[in-house]
Motif scaffolding. Sequence first.
Motif, PDB file in Angstrom:
ATOM      1  N   LEU A   6       0.868  -1.174   0.000  1.00 30.38           N
ATOM      2  CA  LEU A   6       0.000   0.000   0.000  1.00 30.38           C
ATOM      3  C   LEU A   6       0.911   1.233   0.000  1.00 30.38           C
ATOM      4  CD1 LEU A   6      -2.965   1.020   0.166  1.00 30.38           C
ATOM      5  CD2 LEU A   6      -2.609   1.289   2.631  1.00 30.38           C
ATOM      6  N   ILE A   7       0.762   2.073  -1.010  1.00 26.97           N
ATOM      7  CA  ILE A   7       1.576   3.285  -1.139  1.00 26.97           C
ATOM      8  C   ILE A   7       0.680   4.478  -0.816  1.00 26.97           C
ATOM      9  CG2 ILE A   7       2.935   4.704  -2.724  1.00 26.97           C
ATOM     10  CD1 ILE A   7       3.769   2.160  -4.168  1.00 26.97           C
ATOM     11  N   VAL A   8       1.045   5.213   0.236  1.00 25.65           N
ATOM     12  CA  VAL A   8       0.184   6.280   0.765  1.00 25.65           C
ATOM     13  C   VAL A   8       0.863   7.634   0.595  1.00 25.65           C
ATOM     14  CG1 VAL A   8      -1.103   7.103   2.787  1.00 25.65           C
ATOM     15  CG2 VAL A   8      -0.648   4.647   2.524  1.00 25.65           C
ATOM     16  N   PHE A   9       0.123   8.612   0.062  1.00 30.02           N
ATOM     17  CA  PHE A   9       0.634   9.983   0.004  1.00 30.02           C
ATOM     18  C   PHE A   9      -0.524  10.955  -0.055  1.00 30.02           C
ATOM     19  CE2 PHE A   9       1.012   7.993  -4.213  1.00 30.02           C
ATOM     20  CZ  PHE A   9       0.265   8.830  -5.019  1.00 30.02           C
ATOM     21  N   GLY A  10      -0.233  12.243   0.169  1.00 38.08           N
ATOM     22  CA  GLY A  10      -1.329  13.199   0.258  1.00 38.08           C
ATOM     23  C   GLY A  10      -1.086  14.552  -0.365  1.00 38.08           C
ATOM     24  N   THR A  11       0.179  14.879  -0.665  1.00 35.49           N
ATOM     25  CA  THR A  11       0.505  16.196  -1.208  1.00 35.49           C
ATOM     26  C   THR A  11       1.143  16.056  -2.590  1.00 35.49           C
ATOM     27  OG1 THR A  11       2.747  16.223  -0.306  1.00 35.49           O
ATOM     28  CG2 THR A  11       0.979  17.025   1.137  1.00 35.49           C
ATOM     29  N   ARG A  12       1.230  17.163  -3.291  1.00 39.45           N
ATOM     30  CA  ARG A  12       1.835  17.134  -4.627  1.00 39.45           C
ATOM     31  C   ARG A  12       3.290  16.666  -4.602  1.00 39.45           C
ATOM     32  NH1 ARG A  12       2.629  21.816  -9.307  1.00 39.45           N
ATOM     33  NH2 ARG A  12       4.483  22.453  -8.197  1.00 39.45           N
ATOM     34  N   GLN A  28       5.975  -5.436 -11.401  1.00 35.75           N
ATOM     35  CA  GLN A  28       6.358  -6.648 -10.651  1.00 35.75           C
ATOM     36  C   GLN A  28       5.139  -7.542 -10.437  1.00 35.75           C
ATOM     37  OE1 GLN A  28       9.665  -6.890 -10.077  1.00 35.75           O
ATOM     38  NE2 GLN A  28       9.814  -4.845 -10.989  1.00 35.75           N
ATOM     39  N   PRO A  29       4.990  -8.635 -11.221  1.00 32.06           N
ATOM     40  CA  PRO A  29       3.780  -9.462 -11.137  1.00 32.06           C
ATOM     41  C   PRO A  29       3.609 -10.176  -9.799  1.00 32.06           C
ATOM     42  CG  PRO A  29       5.431 -10.465 -12.577  1.00 32.06           C
ATOM     43  CD  PRO A  29       5.925  -9.106 -12.248  1.00 32.06           C
ATOM     44  N   GLU A  30       4.694 -10.293  -9.028  1.00 32.82           N
ATOM     45  CA  GLU A  30       4.579 -10.996  -7.744  1.00 32.82           C
ATOM     46  C   GLU A  30       4.050 -10.103  -6.623  1.00 32.82           C
ATOM     47  OE1 GLU A  30       9.115 -10.153  -8.045  1.00 32.82           O
ATOM     48  OE2 GLU A  30       7.323  -9.996  -9.285  1.00 32.82           O
ATOM     49  N   TYR A  31       3.738  -8.816  -6.951  1.00 28.34           N
ATOM     50  CA  TYR A  31       3.194  -7.895  -5.955  1.00 28.34           C
ATOM     51  C   TYR A  31       1.838  -7.365  -6.401  1.00 28.34           C
ATOM     52  CZ  TYR A  31       7.688  -7.736  -3.574  1.00 28.34           C
ATOM     53  OH  TYR A  31       8.822  -8.084  -2.886  1.00 28.34           O
ATOM     54  N   GLU A  32       0.948  -7.220  -5.442  1.00 26.84           N
ATOM     55  CA  GLU A  32      -0.279  -6.460  -5.670  1.00 26.84           C
ATOM     56  C   GLU A  32      -0.081  -5.116  -4.995  1.00 26.84           C
ATOM     57  OE1 GLU A  32      -5.108  -6.419  -4.842  1.00 26.84           O
ATOM     58  OE2 GLU A  32      -3.906  -8.129  -4.151  1.00 26.84           O
ATOM     59  N   THR A  33      -0.081  -4.064  -5.791  1.00 28.60           N
ATOM     60  CA  THR A  33       0.203  -2.731  -5.264  1.00 28.60           C
ATOM     61  C   THR A  33      -1.015  -1.836  -5.431  1.00 28.60           C
ATOM     62  OG1 THR A  33       2.554  -2.945  -5.783  1.00 28.60           O
ATOM     63  CG2 THR A  33       1.711  -0.715  -5.459  1.00 28.60           C
ATOM     64  N   ARG A  34      -1.410  -1.216  -4.334  1.00 27.31           N
ATOM     65  CA  ARG A  34      -2.521  -0.268  -4.376  1.00 27.31           C
ATOM     66  C   ARG A  34      -2.048   1.085  -3.847  1.00 27.31           C
ATOM     67  NH1 ARG A  34      -7.874  -3.639  -2.202  1.00 27.31           N
ATOM     68  NH2 ARG A  34      -7.641  -5.420  -3.622  1.00 27.31           N
ATOM     69  N   VAL A  35      -2.709   2.129  -4.343  1.00 26.72           N
ATOM     70  CA  VAL A  35      -2.371   3.502  -3.959  1.00 26.72           C
ATOM     71  C   VAL A  35      -3.517   4.081  -3.142  1.00 26.72           C
ATOM     72  CG1 VAL A  35      -1.953   5.843  -4.828  1.00 26.72           C
ATOM     73  CG2 VAL A  35      -0.915   3.871  -5.989  1.00 26.72           C
ATOM     74  N   CYS A  36      -3.145   4.711  -2.027  1.00 27.61           N
ATOM     75  CA  CYS A  36      -4.120   5.414  -1.189  1.00 27.61           C
ATOM     76  C   CYS A  36      -3.683   6.865  -1.069  1.00 27.61           C
ATOM     77  CB  CYS A  36      -4.208   4.766   0.195  1.00 27.61           C
ATOM     78  SG  CYS A  36      -5.275   5.670   1.353  1.00 27.61           S
ATOM     79  N   ILE A  37      -4.564   7.784  -1.443  1.00 27.45           N
ATOM     80  CA  ILE A  37      -4.243   9.204  -1.281  1.00 27.45           C
ATOM     81  C   ILE A  37      -5.126   9.806  -0.191  1.00 27.45           C
ATOM     82  CG2 ILE A  37      -3.358   9.530  -3.619  1.00 27.45           C
ATOM     83  CD1 ILE A  37      -6.040  10.861  -4.327  1.00 27.45           C
ATOM     84  N   THR A  38      -4.520  10.621   0.651  1.00 25.89           N
ATOM     85  CA  THR A  38      -5.307  11.337   1.651  1.00 25.89           C
ATOM     86  C   THR A  38      -5.862  12.627   1.058  1.00 25.89           C
ATOM     87  OG1 THR A  38      -3.420  12.592   2.501  1.00 25.89           O
ATOM     88  CG2 THR A  38      -3.853  10.432   3.508  1.00 25.89           C
ATOM     89  N   ALA A  39      -5.261  13.087  -0.041  1.00 25.57           N
ATOM     90  CA  ALA A  39      -5.642  14.359  -0.681  1.00 25.57           C
ATOM     91  C   ALA A  39      -5.535  15.517   0.309  1.00 25.57           C
ATOM     92  CB  ALA A  39      -7.033  14.279  -1.304  1.00 25.57           C
ATOM     93  N   GLN A  40      -4.462  15.515   1.071  1.00 24.21           N
ATOM     94  CA  GLN A  40      -4.128  16.642   1.951  1.00 24.21           C
ATOM     95  C   GLN A  40      -4.042  17.925   1.110  1.00 24.21           C
ATOM     96  OE1 GLN A  40      -0.675  15.826   4.444  1.00 24.21           O
ATOM     97  NE2 GLN A  40      -0.250  18.005   4.668  1.00 24.21           N
ATOM     98  N   HIS A  41      -3.535  17.791  -0.126  1.00 18.21           N
ATOM     99  CA  HIS A  41      -3.647  18.837  -1.156  1.00 18.21           C
ATOM    100  C   HIS A  41      -4.488  18.221  -2.272  1.00 18.21           C
ATOM    101  CE1 HIS A  41       0.558  20.657  -0.049  1.00 18.21           C
ATOM    102  NE2 HIS A  41      -0.338  20.829   0.884  1.00 18.21           N
TER     103      HIS A  41
END
Length: 374
Positions: A6-12, A28-41
């Motif tokens: 899980l890759i988390v970020f919130g600003t530009r 990388q097929p051996e990983y399931e990667t999801r993105v979570c944004i807080t949208a702080q900006h």
Amino acid sequence: MKKKNLIVFGTRPEAIKMAPLVKAFDQQPEYETRVCITAQHREMLDQVLDFFEIKPQYDLDLMRPNQNLYTLTATIIESLKPVLEDFKPDFVFVHGDTTTTMAAALAAFYSGAKVCHVEAGLRTFNKRNPFPEEMNRSIAGRLTDFHFAPTITSKENLLKENIPVNDIIVTGNTVIDALLFSVNKLNNNHYTDSEIEQLRETVDFSKKLILITGHRRENHGEGFNSICKALETIAKNNPETQLIYPVHLNPNVQKPVYELLRDITNIKLIDPLSYPAFVWLMEKSYLIITDSGGVQEEAPGLGKPVLVMRNTTERPEAVEAGTVILVGTDTKKIVTETERLLNDNYHYEKMAKTHNPYGDGKASSRIVEFIKTK
């Protein structure tokens, strides 16, 4: 069974620096990667996601008018709980030193996931400068399992804090990965951007272009008044230059900048730029005056000298390498160092051609290879 990131970020700035890592893990097929944004900006973040063609799986949409650090921190932690419970990641990646970074690291720690800190180990060792970033990154560092330090200096800072050496890897900074990707995309004949086309009409390319950015909280008030006086002096003393200033939307920045600089012929005050337009403008500039951390890393990658309007920096490698000079908000120092770069070709070339200490554009691939061993 696939490992989950899980890759988390919130600003530009976080989005710019995490985008290459998202792209790298997507290969990388051996990983399931999801993105979570807080949208702080919000708006500035969305522009970056569009440019890098990233679609978050989780959008917490937390930006509110007149938001404060108390409510933002609490809301991020509470909002991440259902995301972490739904996805159950093995690794949670956070970046740098924002409120999102600190709060997401704490939430990930509570969930039992391994915390991975990208751009780890930056320190001024002054908990109030920069505020709240120094404590954000320090707290995140205590919660982190794997530290991705951009430089040897950052690694040494972590070792002083008794972080185990095997949990640290020096990667270079992912901002250089993002910069090289962006320059390549911008130079593609098929790429069009309405903001860049507008800049082509705004900028006087017959003059030496000085790019200005400024927004930091510690410069609000008297600091910005001093900065504006310096910019006014530079413009009036050097009519062969054009100063272009994308003005941050914060009223503490807008008020002094527009009051003091709007009527000066060779200063162009413009709206904040999207990331691709800003990279394009950096590439066209002669030199850059800024208080931004990211620009201290990016501009040397383009061969642009940087004057940093801060009294301290958590990026001492650039100062030591000679790619940036600290000028603080001292009006006289800003003017003197700018005019030296304008008039002393040897000094300019020495700064412009110094090796960038922040990397070679392969930071993301080093992070991926390290995680594959865990």
